[in-house]
Scaffold this motif. Structure first.
Motif, PDB file in Angstrom:
ATOM      1  N   LEU A 174       0.762  -1.385   0.195  1.00 46.27           N
ATOM      2  CA  LEU A 174       0.035   0.072  -0.157  1.00 46.27           C
ATOM      3  C   LEU A 174       0.916   1.576  -0.294  1.00 46.27           C
ATOM      4  O   LEU A 174       0.627   2.021  -0.724  1.00 46.27           O
ATOM      5  N   LYS A 175       1.675   1.218   0.702  1.00 52.81           N
ATOM      6  CA  LYS A 175       2.993   2.034   0.838  1.00 52.81           C
ATOM      7  C   LYS A 175       3.527   2.178  -1.273  1.00 52.81           C
ATOM      8  O   LYS A 175       3.772   3.858  -1.441  1.00 52.81           O
ATOM      9  N   GLU A 176       3.961   1.410  -1.467  1.00 50.29           N
ATOM     10  CA  GLU A 176       4.207   1.326  -2.381  1.00 50.29           C
ATOM     11  C   GLU A 176       2.981   1.673  -3.188  1.00 50.29           C
ATOM     12  O   GLU A 176       3.897   2.720  -4.847  1.00 50.29           O
ATOM     13  N   LYS A 177       2.335   1.822  -3.404  1.00 52.01           N
ATOM     14  CA  LYS A 177       1.144   2.606  -4.236  1.00 52.01           C
ATOM     15  C   LYS A 177       0.836   3.727  -3.790  1.00 52.01           C
ATOM     16  O   LYS A 177       0.256   4.612  -4.739  1.00 52.01           O
ATOM     17  N   GLY A 178       2.036   4.118  -2.893  1.00 50.80           N
ATOM     18  CA  GLY A 178       1.311   6.013  -3.069  1.00 50.80           C
ATOM     19  C   GLY A 178      -0.087   6.069  -1.952  1.00 50.80           C
ATOM     20  O   GLY A 178      -0.305   7.443  -1.464  1.00 50.80           O
ATOM     21  N   VAL A 179      -0.337   4.891  -1.499  1.00 50.80           N
ATOM     22  CA  VAL A 179      -1.634   5.418  -0.147  1.00 50.80           C
ATOM     23  C   VAL A 179      -1.411   5.419   0.317  1.00 50.80           C
ATOM     24  O   VAL A 179      -1.733   6.387   1.664  1.00 50.80           O
ATOM     25  N   ALA A 180      -0.639   4.405   1.178  1.00 50.94           N
ATOM     26  CA  ALA A 180      -0.069   4.652   2.799  1.00 50.94           C
ATOM     27  C   ALA A 180       0.978   5.611   2.860  1.00 50.94           C
ATOM     28  O   ALA A 180       2.299   5.488   2.307  1.00 50.94           O
ATOM     29  N   THR A 181       1.261   6.461   3.808  1.00 48.98           N
ATOM     30  CA  THR A 181       1.913   7.003   4.331  1.00 48.98           C
ATOM     31  C   THR A 181       3.565   6.984   5.372  1.00 48.98           C
ATOM     32  O   THR A 181       4.228   6.741   5.319  1.00 48.98           O
ATOM     33  N   GLU A 182       2.432   6.275   5.639  1.00 47.83           N
ATOM     34  CA  GLU A 182       3.819   4.805   7.276  1.00 47.83           C
ATOM     35  C   GLU A 182       3.052   4.017   7.534  1.00 47.83           C
ATOM     36  O   GLU A 182       1.824   4.348   7.976  1.00 47.83           O
ATOM     37  N   ILE A 183       4.089   3.427   7.975  1.00 46.88           N
ATOM     38  CA  ILE A 183       3.956   2.192   8.106  1.00 46.88           C
ATOM     39  C   ILE A 183       4.380   2.296  10.139  1.00 46.88           C
ATOM     40  O   ILE A 183       5.575   2.255  10.182  1.00 46.88           O
ATOM     41  N   VAL A 184       3.348   1.558  10.980  1.00 40.64           N
ATOM     42  CA  VAL A 184       3.477   1.456  12.555  1.00 40.64           C
ATOM     43  C   VAL A 184       3.798   0.220  12.533  1.00 40.64           C
ATOM     44  O   VAL A 184       2.618  -0.008  12.340  1.00 40.64           O
ATOM     45  N   VAL A 185       4.736  -0.717  13.219  1.00 40.93           N
ATOM     46  CA  VAL A 185       4.563  -2.279  13.538  1.00 40.93           C
ATOM     47  C   VAL A 185       4.405  -2.349  14.835  1.00 40.93           C
ATOM     48  O   VAL A 185       4.994  -1.393  15.346  1.00 40.93           O
ATOM     49  N   VAL A 186       3.740  -3.254  15.621  1.00 50.26           N
ATOM     50  CA  VAL A 186       3.175  -3.776  16.462  1.00 50.26           C
ATOM     51  C   VAL A 186       3.537  -4.895  17.130  1.00 50.26           C
ATOM     52  O   VAL A 186       2.621  -4.996  16.486  1.00 50.26           O
ATOM     53  N   THR A 187       4.062  -4.881  18.597  1.00 49.30           N
ATOM     54  CA  THR A 187       3.972  -6.072  19.225  1.00 49.30           C
ATOM     55  C   THR A 187       4.351  -6.354  20.549  1.00 49.30           C
ATOM     56  O   THR A 187       3.847  -5.458  21.249  1.00 49.30           O
TER      57      THR A 187
END
Length: 249
Positions: A49-62
């Protein structure tokens, strides 16, 4: 658009799981741990989604012990921008995990939350649905295709009768199925870059969440050994063995 991806540290799927001698749980001593395969799919979808320009930031949580930072660094190497570890050494139920994720969602305010549909250790398939209920967000489970358009996300999901596509208003919760995508491998340069990406460590107390459980594990047992199957030459022989040997008819 900010995307929050929840991942879980589990015993690697290639490892033969052993039960402790006292039947109190699974033996994790010197066992290879990895990111849950369904969570890898969730991370991959967020990166696409980020590569498509849809997402601007990805936050990963565990949520887990300090050693779970290893899986967060893996997600960062795959393309996530920053990570959050909710540090807890307790054995948490799906509801406790959902409550902690709800607190992280309230803090981060993502437009899309992606989780694996289930973990290969507990196999509960509950956390995503519970998170949606607690947050009041619409949910699309067992996603085999995700398309974001404006303030809507179309989720194609697998059901008994075939495929069903639901349209959800953002913010929303999506849980991933196996056929959504094929996760990539992290390259060495990206693994090195991941070491410098921000990783925030929180505690359940800092988030104001109680993880007390009303469930208690009484015993963990390995599945009973099964005898090898046999081949029969005719239907008559099959019926005879089912009747006289297996005694099921």
């Amino acid at each position: 658009m900010k995307v929050l991806v929840a991942v879980k540290r589990v015993v690697d799927y290639n490892v033969k799981v052993r039960v402790k001698a006292d039947n109190s749980g699974v033996d994790l001593a010197n066992v290879k741990m990895s990111m849950n395969p369904f969570c890898e799919i969730a991370v991959e979808e967020a990166v696409r989604l980020k590569e498509k320009g849809v997402a601007t930031e990805i936050v990963v949580v565990t949520i887990g012990p300090t050693t779970a930072q290893e899986q967060l660094r893996t997600a960062l190497a795959l393309g996530a921008d920053r990570a959050v570890l909710v540090e807890s050494a307790e054995e948490l139920t799906s509801l406790a995990v959902a409550k902690l994720l709800k607190a992280v969602v309230d803090k981060e305010q993502p437009q899309l939350v992606i989780l694996g549909k289930q973990a290969i250790d507990s196999d509960n398939n509950q956390t995503g649905q519970m998170l949606a209920a607690l947050s009041g967000y619409p949910q699309g489970t067992f996603a085999s295709r995700v398309e974001v358009t404006g303030d809507k996300v179309a989720v194609t999901r697998e059901i008994d009768g075939g495929l069903q596509t639901v349209s959800l208003s953002l913010p929303a919760i999506v849980t991933t199925d196996l056929r959504l995508n094929e996760p990539r491998y992290a390259s060495l340069p990206n693994i090195m870059k991941a070491k410098k990406k921000p990783l925030e460590v929180l505690t359940p107390d800092a988030l104001g969440v109680s993880t007390a459980s009303t469930n208690k594990t009484l015993k963990v047992e390995a599945p009973a050994a099964r005898s090898a199957g046999i081949k029969v030459k005719s239907v008559a022989e099959l019926v005879e063995k089912l009747k006289n040997e297996a005694k099921v008819i």
